[in-house]
Design a protein around this motif. Sequence first.
Motif, PDB file in Angstrom:
ATOM      1  N   LEU A 137      35.499  29.127  42.823  1.00 44.74           N
ATOM      2  CA  LEU A 137      35.619  29.311  44.266  1.00 44.74           C
ATOM      3  C   LEU A 137      37.032  29.740  44.649  1.00 44.74           C
ATOM      4  CD1 LEU A 137      33.558  26.239  45.519  1.00 44.74           C
ATOM      5  CD2 LEU A 137      32.976  28.650  45.862  1.00 44.74           C
ATOM      6  N   THR A 138      38.042  29.163  43.986  1.00 44.90           N
ATOM      7  CA  THR A 138      39.423  29.539  44.289  1.00 44.90           C
ATOM      8  C   THR A 138      39.709  30.971  43.856  1.00 44.90           C
ATOM      9  OG1 THR A 138      40.095  27.239  43.989  1.00 44.90           O
ATOM     10  CG2 THR A 138      41.830  28.889  43.964  1.00 44.90           C
ATOM     11  N   ALA A 139      39.216  31.346  42.676  1.00 46.72           N
ATOM     12  CA  ALA A 139      39.372  32.728  42.241  1.00 46.72           C
ATOM     13  C   ALA A 139      38.632  33.681  43.178  1.00 46.72           C
ATOM     14  CB  ALA A 139      38.857  32.890  40.809  1.00 46.72           C
ATOM     15  N   ALA A 140      37.473  33.244  43.680  1.00 44.44           N
ATOM     16  CA  ALA A 140      36.732  34.064  44.643  1.00 44.44           C
ATOM     17  C   ALA A 140      37.526  34.240  45.926  1.00 44.44           C
ATOM     18  CB  ALA A 140      35.374  33.430  44.945  1.00 44.44           C
ATOM     19  N   ALA A 141      38.299  33.232  46.304  1.00 43.16           N
ATOM     20  CA  ALA A 141      39.143  33.357  47.489  1.00 43.16           C
ATOM     21  C   ALA A 141      40.191  34.446  47.290  1.00 43.16           C
ATOM     22  CB  ALA A 141      39.827  32.022  47.793  1.00 43.16           C
ATOM     23  N   GLY A 142      40.746  34.536  46.069  1.00 46.94           N
ATOM     24  CA  GLY A 142      41.667  35.625  45.775  1.00 46.94           C
ATOM     25  C   GLY A 142      40.989  36.971  45.902  1.00 46.94           C
ATOM     26  N   SER A 143      39.732  37.031  45.520  1.00 46.45           N
ATOM     27  CA  SER A 143      38.963  38.260  45.648  1.00 46.45           C
ATOM     28  C   SER A 143      38.729  38.601  47.112  1.00 46.45           C
ATOM     29  CB  SER A 143      37.617  38.101  44.942  1.00 46.45           C
ATOM     30  OG  SER A 143      37.796  37.665  43.617  1.00 46.45           O
ATOM     31  N   PHE A 144      38.428  37.575  47.912  1.00 48.31           N
ATOM     32  CA  PHE A 144      38.245  37.820  49.338  1.00 48.31           C
ATOM     33  C   PHE A 144      39.535  38.353  49.952  1.00 48.31           C
ATOM     34  CE2 PHE A 144      38.607  36.474  53.767  1.00 48.31           C
ATOM     35  CZ  PHE A 144      37.488  37.110  54.296  1.00 48.31           C
ATOM     36  N   GLY A 145      40.680  37.849  49.478  1.00 49.04           N
ATOM     37  CA  GLY A 145      41.956  38.363  49.963  1.00 49.04           C
ATOM     38  C   GLY A 145      42.089  39.841  49.701  1.00 49.04           C
ATOM     39  N   GLN A 146      41.670  40.273  48.515  1.00 49.24           N
ATOM     40  CA  GLN A 146      41.706  41.702  48.213  1.00 49.24           C
ATOM     41  C   GLN A 146      40.762  42.468  49.131  1.00 49.24           C
ATOM     42  OE1 GLN A 146      40.851  42.717  44.151  1.00 49.24           O
ATOM     43  NE2 GLN A 146      40.741  44.904  44.570  1.00 49.24           N
ATOM     44  N   PHE A 147      39.560  41.960  49.302  1.00 51.78           N
ATOM     45  CA  PHE A 147      38.581  42.618  50.163  1.00 51.78           C
ATOM     46  C   PHE A 147      39.103  42.749  51.589  1.00 51.78           C
ATOM     47  CE2 PHE A 147      35.006  41.869  53.181  1.00 51.78           C
ATOM     48  CZ  PHE A 147      34.400  43.107  53.052  1.00 51.78           C
ATOM     49  N   ALA A 148      39.766  41.703  52.073  1.00 50.35           N
ATOM     50  CA  ALA A 148      40.240  41.715  53.459  1.00 50.35           C
ATOM     51  C   ALA A 148      41.541  42.489  53.621  1.00 50.35           C
ATOM     52  CB  ALA A 148      40.427  40.277  53.938  1.00 50.35           C
ATOM     53  N   MET A 149      42.485  42.317  52.682  1.00 56.38           N
ATOM     54  CA  MET A 149      43.825  42.865  52.866  1.00 56.38           C
ATOM     55  C   MET A 149      43.940  44.342  52.514  1.00 56.38           C
ATOM     56  SD  MET A 149      45.642  40.527  54.214  1.00 56.38           S
ATOM     57  CE  MET A 149      47.228  41.364  54.086  1.00 56.38           C
ATOM     58  N   VAL A 150      43.156  44.815  51.557  1.00 56.44           N
ATOM     59  CA  VAL A 150      43.284  46.216  51.153  1.00 56.44           C
ATOM     60  C   VAL A 150      43.030  47.173  52.321  1.00 56.44           C
ATOM     61  CG1 VAL A 150      42.160  48.023  49.792  1.00 56.44           C
ATOM     62  CG2 VAL A 150      42.981  45.946  48.674  1.00 56.44           C
ATOM     63  N   PRO A 151      41.913  47.073  53.044  1.00 57.55           N
ATOM     64  CA  PRO A 151      41.743  47.985  54.178  1.00 57.55           C
ATOM     65  C   PRO A 151      42.760  47.750  55.285  1.00 57.55           C
ATOM     66  CG  PRO A 151      39.959  46.370  54.105  1.00 57.55           C
ATOM     67  CD  PRO A 151      40.718  46.238  52.835  1.00 57.55           C
ATOM     68  N   ILE A 152      43.218  46.500  55.448  1.00 61.82           N
ATOM     69  CA  ILE A 152      44.249  46.228  56.449  1.00 61.82           C
ATOM     70  C   ILE A 152      45.537  46.953  56.089  1.00 61.82           C
ATOM     71  CG2 ILE A 152      45.761  44.421  57.359  1.00 61.82           C
ATOM     72  CD1 ILE A 152      43.371  42.526  57.270  1.00 61.82           C
TER      73      ILE A 152
END
Length: 407
Positions: A137-152
């Motif tokens: 779950l914590t590693a998935a949170a890092g993935s969500f960060g990539q998903f959210a931050m890259v387009p930003i």
Amino acid sequence: MDRSIQRLLLAGGLIVSLAMGIRHGFGFFMPPMTSAFGWTRESFAFALGMQNLIWGLAQPFAGALADRHGPGKVLLGGGLLYALGLLLMTVSATPVLFSLSAGVLLGLALSGTTYSVIFGVLGRTVPAAYRSRAMGLTAAAGSFGQFAMVPIERSLIDGMGWLPSLLVLGGCALLMLPLGRALTRQAASMPQTGPTQAHPHLLQGMLHTFARAWTEKGFRLLMAGYFVCGFQVVFIGVHLPAYLRDHGMGGNIASLALALIGLFNIFGTFIFGEAGSRFAKPPLLAGIYLARSIAIGLFLVLPLSVPSVLVFASVMGFLWLSTVPLTNGVIASQFGVQHLGMLSGAVFFSHQVGSFLGVWLGGKLYDLNGNYNIVWGIAIVLGVLAALANLPIREQASAAFADKAAA
């Protein structure tokens, strides 16, 4: 999981999400910064390669300090260095200065705000039955960060330019400070499943612990596999936007591809984290590495198109950080949780040596040959070798360690 574990995972996940999310968008800064300063791609890539190498070098020390003294001060220092590094990137007008800011400072920052520190907390507070799931779950949170931050980050660069974008990201990095405080407070209120590192001399204790772990063949093979993981993901993460641009595809496609990697990485890390709680982890790791090589090979031999890019990004995303909970779960199974932060950092150093070579060779061989063909080929071969390296690993407590743990 009870609410105390959920709160712990929320704080730790947000820290990793910010730390990993911000860095995953650095590839978009390559075209405008190299153009503005007249650098080669190798100069930019070398700095990011140095970032990964410093991150790996410092990670065992950050993990050991967190094991010994608790994660609070480590997270505080990491968050401050992250903001400072992003700020100094705006005035780094030479490759040397850029290597110091984006390379050294951000490498040190990442060592104090990512997996070995957070996983060390989880290893000592989350019961063994939930440990692989919590790490997933914590590693998935890092993935969500990539998903959210890259387009930003892409939108910030397009709308404001690269320099103001770095200042905004520096402000975002400061959010890790209150999150780190929340994490340490929650961890302190929970029962510990394992002791902290007790050796009176930090460096001597680290060397002694690593030497004992190194006697285990499985530990050495795990390090070899993680080297390949770093080579593949950082090469792709940094150079894929430039690769697509070279083939006539716009920045929107590259942004969408990196976002898809982050999105599918959420599912991959969660699913493989769950699978690691039910099945043997080494065969799962072998399957991930082999699947990556197959995906890269198909991506290169099939005609390049928008659909092929998006499918490739989705598949690679599913396999992206899925190695993280499994690798750290194997370490906990073999060596217990007392030294989890330090040994996780040691294995991660191998990952970051691969990361350095992947990102630097990408730029170096592109400047020499005008394409990325050789590096793609290396990534495929290494993936097969990593699959073979993980198959013999066994999840059993090391006889060299007194603190045995269940998976």
